[in-house]
Design an enzyme around this catalytic site. Structure first.
Site, PDB file in Angstrom:
ATOM      1  N   ASP A  44       0.846  -1.180   0.000  1.00  0.00           N
ATOM      2  CA  ASP A  44       0.000   0.000   0.000  1.00  0.00           C
ATOM      3  C   ASP A  44       0.888   1.239   0.000  1.00  0.00           C
ATOM      4  O   ASP A  44       2.103   1.152   0.241  1.00  0.00           O
ATOM      5  CB  ASP A  44      -0.901  -0.051   1.240  1.00  0.00           C
ATOM      6  CG  ASP A  44      -1.938   1.057   1.251  1.00  0.00           C
ATOM      7  OD1 ASP A  44      -2.418   1.428   0.161  1.00  0.00           O
ATOM      8  OD2 ASP A  44      -2.258   1.562   2.336  1.00  0.00           O
TER       9      ASP A  44
ATOM     10  N   ASP B 288      -0.318   5.009   1.151  1.00  0.00           N
ATOM     11  CA  ASP B 288      -0.561   5.859   2.314  1.00  0.00           C
ATOM     12  C   ASP B 288      -0.555   5.016   3.582  1.00  0.00           C
ATOM     13  O   ASP B 288      -1.253   4.000   3.682  1.00  0.00           O
ATOM     14  CB  ASP B 288      -1.909   6.573   2.176  1.00  0.00           C
ATOM     15  CG  ASP B 288      -1.886   7.605   1.058  1.00  0.00           C
ATOM     16  OD1 ASP B 288      -1.052   8.526   1.126  1.00  0.00           O
ATOM     17  OD2 ASP B 288      -2.681   7.480   0.112  1.00  0.00           O
TER      18      ASP B 288
ATOM     19  N   ASP C  93      -1.349  -1.182   5.829  1.00  0.00           N
ATOM     20  CA  ASP C  93      -1.589  -0.627   7.155  1.00  0.00           C
ATOM     21  C   ASP C  93      -3.032  -0.789   7.609  1.00  0.00           C
ATOM     22  O   ASP C  93      -3.401  -0.309   8.672  1.00  0.00           O
ATOM     23  CB  ASP C  93      -1.216   0.859   7.194  1.00  0.00           C
ATOM     24  CG  ASP C  93      -2.175   1.722   6.381  1.00  0.00           C
ATOM     25  OD1 ASP C  93      -2.474   1.341   5.232  1.00  0.00           O
ATOM     26  OD2 ASP C  93      -2.626   2.753   6.892  1.00  0.00           O
TER      27      ASP C  93
END
Length: 263
Positions: A2, A4, A198
């Protein structure tokens, strides 16, 4: 991986992310940066990452807009769509030969935008009521900003769904389609690929459902406490991608049980 919360937080580099990416390159390990954000094109995101100190090629960035375009090209080549979204999505659809129109389109395609228009949403509702198929780039209900949370694609999709009684088909994470399309773009196989994210509900779930090993990093949305709330577990939990430096050839060679972090 990922973007961000894994490589960057807002406009700031996650400590160790640059070293991690450099080590992947040194070891000849292919990688793809995935994002559910459909606002920007890979070129735009490359420029954003460069400002943060990361040099990621356009070809190593995969967005929910690209995955959506690929899905529509397979489902209905040369079709038409009414789009609520930004240039990242409209460019991806133009590139597959789609006509963007508000008159009897094959699809209503909802993406991310910072300026959701009541007029555009109303038009989308009426088109869906009249038979247009409803597609959304991703299910994220909110996104971050410096001032706080912002409504995202999933929240606006829920509004249209409540008004029409028609649920959208979401293309982005956690739909395994997003992961599989990225694997094809990378030329990789799930057995030899690791997903780093995250968020338990999108990154880890999509990785698991696509047959990948998964790493949850605690530099973004999910923490150890929230990870315990889910009925599934990542293969490993680590503080950040910086903890993977030195382990890129076999990131799980360290001792410890699955989900426990590096021993």
């Amino acid at each position: 991986m990922d973007m961000d919360g894994v490589l960057v937080r807002e406009e700031h580099l996650v400590p160790g992310a640059d070293t991690f990416v450099a080590e992947l390159r040194e070891n000849g390990i292919g990688f793809m940066v995935l994002t559910n954000n459909s606002i920007y094109s890979p070129r735009d995101l490359r420029a954003r990452l460069l400002r943060s100190g990361l040099d990621i090629p356009e070809g190593s960035i995969w967005t929910s807009a690209l995955a959506t375009a690929g899905f529509l090209e397979q489902q209905r080549p040369g079709g038409s769509a009414f789009v609520v979204g930004e240039s990242g999505l409209t460019t991806a659809l133009h590139n597959i030969g789609y006509v963007l129109t508000d008159r009897d389109p094959d699809y209503v395609v909802l993406g991310e935008t910072r300026t959701y228009s009541f007029e555009a949403i109303t038009r989308a509702i009426r088109l869906v009521e009249n038979g247009a198929r409803f597609i959304a780039t991703n299910p994220d209900e909110k996104g971050p900003s410096r001032e706080g949370s912002l409504p995202a694609t999933g929240a606006v999709a829920a509004l249209i769904e409540r008004a029409t009684g028609r649920a959208p088909y979401y293309i982005g994470k956690p739909n395994p389609l997003m992961m599989r399309s990225a694997l094809r773009a990378l030329g990789a196989h799930s057995e030899n690929t690791l997903m780093i994210g995250d968020r338990m509900d999108t990154d880890v779930r999509s990785g698991l459902e696509a047959g990948l090993q998964t790493v949850l990093v605690l530099s973004g949305i999910s923490g150890r406490d929230t990870a315990e709330l889910f009925p599934y577990r990542p293969t490993r939990i680590m503080e950040s991608v910086g903890d993977l430096v030195g382990h890129t050839l076999d990131p799980f060679e360290a001792k410890g049980t699955p989900g426990s972090g590096v021993g």
